[in-house]
Design an enzyme around this catalytic site. Sequence first.
Site, PDB file in Angstrom:
ATOM      1  N   GLU A   1       0.888  -1.146  -0.084  1.00 49.46           N
ATOM      2  CA  GLU A   1       0.177   0.037  -0.092  1.00 49.46           C
ATOM      3  C   GLU A   1       0.678   1.252  -0.227  1.00 49.46           C
ATOM      4  OE1 GLU A   1      -2.826  -0.626   3.342  1.00 49.46           O
ATOM      5  OE2 GLU A   1      -3.646  -2.345   2.353  1.00 49.46           O
TER       6      GLU A   1
ATOM      7  N   ASN B   1       1.836  -5.139  -3.094  1.00 45.80           N
ATOM      8  CA  ASN B   1       0.427  -5.500  -2.825  1.00 45.80           C
ATOM      9  C   ASN B   1      -0.156  -4.128  -2.580  1.00 45.80           C
ATOM     10  OD1 ASN B   1      -1.469  -7.497  -2.138  1.00 45.80           O
ATOM     11  ND2 ASN B   1      -1.284  -6.844  -0.058  1.00 45.80           N
TER      12      ASN B   1
ATOM     13  N   HIS C   1     -10.839  -6.033  -2.307  1.00 49.31           N
ATOM     14  CA  HIS C   1     -11.835  -5.716  -1.372  1.00 49.31           C
ATOM     15  C   HIS C   1     -13.023  -4.918  -1.969  1.00 49.31           C
ATOM     16  CE1 HIS C   1      -9.466  -7.004   2.007  1.00 49.31           C
ATOM     17  NE2 HIS C   1      -8.292  -6.344   1.517  1.00 49.31           N
TER      18      HIS C   1
ATOM     19  N   GLU D   1      -6.391 -10.442  -1.259  1.00 44.58           N
ATOM     20  CA  GLU D   1      -7.164 -10.320   0.045  1.00 44.58           C
ATOM     21  C   GLU D   1      -8.674 -10.187  -0.231  1.00 44.58           C
ATOM     22  OE1 GLU D   1      -5.888  -6.944   2.371  1.00 44.58           O
ATOM     23  OE2 GLU D   1      -3.533  -7.237   2.003  1.00 44.58           O
TER      24      GLU D   1
ATOM     25  N   ASP E   1     -12.605 -10.253  -0.609  1.00 47.86           N
ATOM     26  CA  ASP E   1     -13.805 -10.138  -0.064  1.00 47.86           C
ATOM     27  C   ASP E   1     -14.763  -9.483  -0.768  1.00 47.86           C
ATOM     28  OD1 ASP E   1     -12.975  -7.697   0.937  1.00 47.86           O
ATOM     29  OD2 ASP E   1     -12.524  -8.307   3.011  1.00 47.86           O
TER      30      ASP E   1
HETATM   31  O1  9MR Z   1      -7.773  -7.885   8.569  1.00 48.06           O
HETATM   32  C1  9MR Z   1      -6.664  -7.047   9.167  1.00 48.06           C
HETATM   33  C2  9MR Z   1      -7.250  -6.673  10.499  1.00 48.06           C
HETATM   34  O2  9MR Z   1      -7.538  -7.622  11.453  1.00 48.06           O
HETATM   35  C3  9MR Z   1      -6.523  -5.505  11.196  1.00 48.06           C
HETATM   36  O3  9MR Z   1      -7.094  -4.903  12.179  1.00 48.06           O
HETATM   37  C4  9MR Z   1      -6.150  -4.396  10.134  1.00 48.06           C
HETATM   38  C5  9MR Z   1      -5.057  -3.326  10.472  1.00 48.06           C
HETATM   39  O4  9MR Z   1      -4.556  -2.688   9.575  1.00 48.06           O
HETATM   40  O5  9MR Z   1      -5.465  -4.951   8.993  1.00 48.06           O
HETATM   41  C6  9MR Z   1      -6.357  -5.851   8.257  1.00 48.06           C
HETATM   42  O6  9MR Z   1      -5.692  -6.421   7.165  1.00 48.06           O
HETATM   43  C7  9MR Z   1      -5.482  -5.371   5.998  1.00 48.06           C
HETATM   44  C8  9MR Z   1      -4.342  -5.745   5.514  1.00 48.06           C
HETATM   45  O7  9MR Z   1      -2.926  -6.073   6.237  1.00 48.06           O
HETATM   46  C9  9MR Z   1      -3.930  -4.897   4.285  1.00 48.06           C
HETATM   47  N1  9MR Z   1      -4.918  -4.745   3.321  1.00 48.06           N
HETATM   48  C10 9MR Z   1      -6.220  -4.205   3.768  1.00 48.06           C
HETATM   49  C11 9MR Z   1      -6.530  -5.032   5.019  1.00 48.06           C
HETATM   50  C12 9MR Z   1      -7.917  -4.861   5.655  1.00 48.06           C
HETATM   51  O8  9MR Z   1      -7.820  -3.718   6.240  1.00 48.06           O
END
Ligand code: 9MR
Length: 459
Positions: free
Chosen positions: A158, A200, A236, A265, A267
């Site tokens: 990101e 990513n 997402h 990722e 969903d």
């Molecule tokens: O699913 C993850 C969640 O449990 C955490 O609290 C969050 C914190 O930043 O990160 C979520 O996963 C993220 C991933 O690491 C990067 N892309 C976005 C995902 C969803 O927020």
Amino acid sequence: MTRPRTTVVALAAGLLAAAGAFVVLSPSANAAATLGAAAAEKGRYFGTAVAAYKLSDSVYSGILNREFNSVTPENEMKWDATEPSQNSFSFSSADTIVNRAVANGAKVRGHALAWHSQQPSWAQNMSGTTLRNAMLNHVTRVATYYRGKIDSWDVVNEAFADGSTGARRDSNLQRTGNDWIEAAFRAARAADPAAKLCYNDYNTDGQNAKSNAVYAMVQDFKSRGVPIDCVGFQSHFNAQSPLPSDYQANLQRFANLGVDVQITELDIEGSGTTQANSFASVVRACLAVTRCNGITVWGIRDSDSWRASGTPLLFDGNGNPKAAYNSTLSALGGGTNPSSSPTSSPSTSISPSTSPSNPNPGGSGCTATTSVNAWNGGFVLTVKITAGSARINGWTAGLTLPSGSSVTNTWNATASGTSGAVSFTNVSYNGGVNAGASTEFGFQGTGSAPTTTPTCTSR
Ligand code: 9MR
């Protein structure tokens, strides 16, 4: 974890042949019954994000074992989790996920080495050269620790801004200089040369200013020889950010740059047929792009999702497969899930331990070669097992550790002990090696690395 159906068919064929039976196996009579098995038949993986603390939930781990052949630790490999204070590393939660996956023959996507978010507070307060060096040390240490176990690393996550600018996202890492991304990739390659290295991001799933900027970076990296192997598309989706109509075309244009693409990722908020159709479209797009390696959904049950209220996953809160599950399996070319119960196993599975009788008793030998990555006080030894002029069905590599050295951690093999003379025997999924082909295992140790060539014995 699910295994490719080819393994099951091979084992079944071996058992039937041993019994003197003659059968013609019809592929259509045996459509893969799980996401992982169906994806494997297409040369791909089907994975999920996993939270270590949920592994003791039997419904959760039952679905995980049955359906998925790749995992991504959801939070356990992030910088705040793995290096809570500077130079003091904490891998136990991530190890729970990784060791279990390796033992089950599942791939691991490492997530994520360098990211503006979820940094430990000591790093958040750093800047300039101090931060750059701390980040590179982090990348090196974490990638070295997991060397040999990771299929693909999200090296940088990101790093681009949303919106129409195509600019880099402002962050403490970005302010260390525009070359921070390539520096992270070079450090990751040096630490784990076998892992695929991915960039990513989200909101890059269709062609837009942000994905154009990532595209230009990948093109530049490829032209200058900066090591990059893959691009992850988080995917997402919801009403505000729907599945783009040019999703497949966007995956393809990145693949055309000479990198693999992965859906990392996934969903999709929603329900019923609409949601089911969107999941199927994503699967079809991946299958249509040769360099799309696989799909990872961001959690198992709706209740496991980071946005649970959007019910964006393939299983409901009770662990029952949703319409989206059925459409995903069917788009992968699989059959109906034989199990409506969330915890039972497919009735067709054959345990790998019931292997057919060895058609080549004694084998025709194998050889072992090593490569070592050592530092002051420790080492990782990667051992390559190569079959001789005939297929082998199992192997054991033996070596003697220098006095004072010991094995702390082994992958893709089972060690007989931790010091002195140690034998490493294949695990269930890597004992069979075709004539002239190779497989690798590795171990980490403390002390100095062995310098002698291991013996190799085949079965
Ligand atoms: O699913 C993850 C969640 O449990 C955490 O609290 C969050 C914190 O930043 O990160 C979520 O996963 C993220 C991933 O690491 C990067 N892309 C976005 C995902 C969803 O927020």
